[in-house]
Design a protein around this motif. Structure first.
Motif, PDB file in Angstrom:
ATOM      1  N   ARG A   1      13.359  -6.725  17.181  1.00 31.54           N
ATOM      2  CA  ARG A   1      14.719  -6.905  16.657  1.00 31.54           C
ATOM      3  C   ARG A   1      15.249  -5.592  16.067  1.00 31.54           C
ATOM      4  O   ARG A   1      14.798  -4.524  16.448  1.00 31.54           O
ATOM      5  CB  ARG A   1      14.706  -8.053  15.629  1.00 31.54           C
ATOM      6  N   GLU A   2      16.205  -5.681  15.144  1.00 35.69           N
ATOM      7  CA  GLU A   2      16.814  -4.468  14.583  1.00 35.69           C
ATOM      8  C   GLU A   2      15.738  -3.603  13.921  1.00 35.69           C
ATOM      9  O   GLU A   2      14.754  -4.112  13.395  1.00 35.69           O
ATOM     10  CB  GLU A   2      17.860  -4.836  13.505  1.00 35.69           C
ATOM     11  N   THR A   3      15.986  -2.285  13.887  1.00 37.46           N
ATOM     12  CA  THR A   3      14.970  -1.381  13.336  1.00 37.46           C
ATOM     13  C   THR A   3      14.685  -1.663  11.855  1.00 37.46           C
ATOM     14  O   THR A   3      13.555  -1.499  11.409  1.00 37.46           O
ATOM     15  CB  THR A   3      15.345   0.107  13.511  1.00 37.46           C
ATOM     16  N   PHE A   4      15.704  -2.130  11.096  1.00 40.24           N
ATOM     17  CA  PHE A   4      15.441  -2.393   9.669  1.00 40.24           C
ATOM     18  C   PHE A   4      14.446  -3.528   9.463  1.00 40.24           C
ATOM     19  O   PHE A   4      13.853  -3.657   8.399  1.00 40.24           O
ATOM     20  CB  PHE A   4      16.741  -2.635   8.874  1.00 40.24           C
ATOM     21  N   ARG A   5      14.243  -4.352  10.503  1.00 37.34           N
ATOM     22  CA  ARG A   5      13.255  -5.439  10.377  1.00 37.34           C
ATOM     23  C   ARG A   5      11.843  -4.973  10.768  1.00 37.34           C
ATOM     24  O   ARG A   5      10.886  -5.709  10.688  1.00 37.34           O
ATOM     25  CB  ARG A   5      13.635  -6.626  11.265  1.00 37.34           C
ATOM     26  N   GLN A   6      11.746  -3.757  11.234  1.00 38.36           N
ATOM     27  CA  GLN A   6      10.454  -3.287  11.750  1.00 38.36           C
ATOM     28  C   GLN A   6       9.599  -2.639  10.674  1.00 38.36           C
ATOM     29  O   GLN A   6       8.528  -2.128  10.935  1.00 38.36           O
ATOM     30  CB  GLN A   6      10.683  -2.360  12.946  1.00 38.36           C
ATOM     31  N   GLN A   7      10.111  -2.635   9.425  1.00 37.46           N
ATOM     32  CA  GLN A   7       9.305  -2.167   8.307  1.00 37.46           C
ATOM     33  C   GLN A   7       8.995  -3.343   7.387  1.00 37.46           C
ATOM     34  O   GLN A   7       9.893  -4.093   7.004  1.00 37.46           O
ATOM     35  CB  GLN A   7      10.044  -1.102   7.499  1.00 37.46           C
ATOM     36  N   SER A   8       7.707  -3.499   7.076  1.00 37.18           N
ATOM     37  CA  SER A   8       7.304  -4.546   6.128  1.00 37.18           C
ATOM     38  C   SER A   8       6.636  -3.909   4.928  1.00 37.18           C
ATOM     39  O   SER A   8       5.671  -3.156   5.072  1.00 37.18           O
ATOM     40  CB  SER A   8       6.321  -5.511   6.796  1.00 37.18           C
ATOM     41  N   PHE A   9       7.155  -4.231   3.728  1.00 35.51           N
ATOM     42  CA  PHE A   9       6.487  -3.779   2.502  1.00 35.51           C
ATOM     43  C   PHE A   9       5.271  -4.648   2.186  1.00 35.51           C
ATOM     44  O   PHE A   9       4.485  -4.317   1.317  1.00 35.51           O
ATOM     45  CB  PHE A   9       7.463  -3.829   1.314  1.00 35.51           C
ATOM     46  N   ILE A  10       5.161  -5.778   2.894  1.00 36.64           N
ATOM     47  CA  ILE A  10       4.116  -6.744   2.582  1.00 36.64           C
ATOM     48  C   ILE A  10       2.846  -6.496   3.413  1.00 36.64           C
ATOM     49  O   ILE A  10       1.726  -6.711   2.941  1.00 36.64           O
ATOM     50  CB  ILE A  10       4.638  -8.190   2.846  1.00 36.64           C
ATOM     51  N   ALA A  11       3.032  -6.046   4.656  1.00 36.81           N
ATOM     52  CA  ALA A  11       1.911  -5.974   5.609  1.00 36.81           C
ATOM     53  C   ALA A  11       0.708  -5.200   5.062  1.00 36.81           C
ATOM     54  O   ALA A  11      -0.437  -5.594   5.288  1.00 36.81           O
ATOM     55  CB  ALA A  11       2.388  -5.362   6.920  1.00 36.81           C
ATOM     56  N   GLY A  12       0.972  -4.128   4.314  1.00 34.54           N
ATOM     57  CA  GLY A  12      -0.112  -3.285   3.812  1.00 34.54           C
ATOM     58  C   GLY A  12      -1.020  -3.957   2.799  1.00 34.54           C
ATOM     59  O   GLY A  12      -2.148  -3.502   2.574  1.00 34.54           O
ATOM     60  N   VAL A  13      -0.547  -5.036   2.176  1.00 28.59           N
ATOM     61  CA  VAL A  13      -1.384  -5.733   1.198  1.00 28.59           C
ATOM     62  C   VAL A  13      -1.818  -7.111   1.714  1.00 28.59           C
ATOM     63  O   VAL A  13      -2.416  -7.895   0.979  1.00 28.59           O
ATOM     64  CB  VAL A  13      -0.696  -5.860  -0.191  1.00 28.59           C
TER      65      VAL A  13
END
Ligand code: DQA
Length: 149
Positions: free
Chosen positions: A107-119
């Protein structure tokens, strides 16, 4: 018996009417019912809550410490913005699976970053209701494995 907390973030209360071409036609109630059915099959307990408020989600994560064995969370739009939710997950150190109904990476590029995935232990995205079902299964298998090691 394992106790799992499932948190749904903002706008997920509108599932069923919200962008059905993206999120499908099922409602939040039907997602919760599918998880309840799975919980009975796996003999675990699942409690589901939804909030449109970031701080409320943070409080629920904090309160889960010592009461739940793991967390399944669809942070919805907060996935892409919330360091507070990320920090709460780190603080309580509960095994966490991040869930998305849609494939956020298509989807849109702004949805391709997750602040949650790393934890999180991991992330499941793109399978609609089944993303939640797969997340519960993955979390339970993780908890069973860590109990025996
Ligand atoms: C979502 C994806 C997010 O980008 C969006 O803001 C949502 C739902 C999903 O389940 O696909 O609200 O988390």
């Amino acid at each position: 018996m394992f106790h799992i907390l499932v948190l749904h973030g903002p706008n997920l209360n509108l599932l069923g009417v919200r962008e059905p071409d993206v999120y499908g036609s099922c409602t939040l109630a039907s997602i919760n019912a599918a998880m309840e059915k799975l919980a009975q099959e796996l003999t675990v307990q699942v409690e589901s809550k939804q909030s449109n408020l970031e701080g409320e989600l943070v409080t629920w994560i904090q309160e889960a410490r010592g009461r739940f064995d793991g967390l399944v969370i669809n942070p919805a739009a907060y996935t892409h913005t919330s360091i507070a939710i990320r920090d709460a997950i780190s603080a309580v150190a509960l095994p966490t699976v991040e869930v998305h109904l849609s494939n956020v990476y298509g989807r849109e590029t702004f949805r391709q970053q997750s602040f949650i995935a790393g934890v999180a232990l991991g992330q499941i995205a793109g399978f609609g209701v089944n993303s939640y079902v797969l997340a519960i299964r993955a979390l339970i298998e993780h908890l069973q494995t860590s109990m025996h090691s």
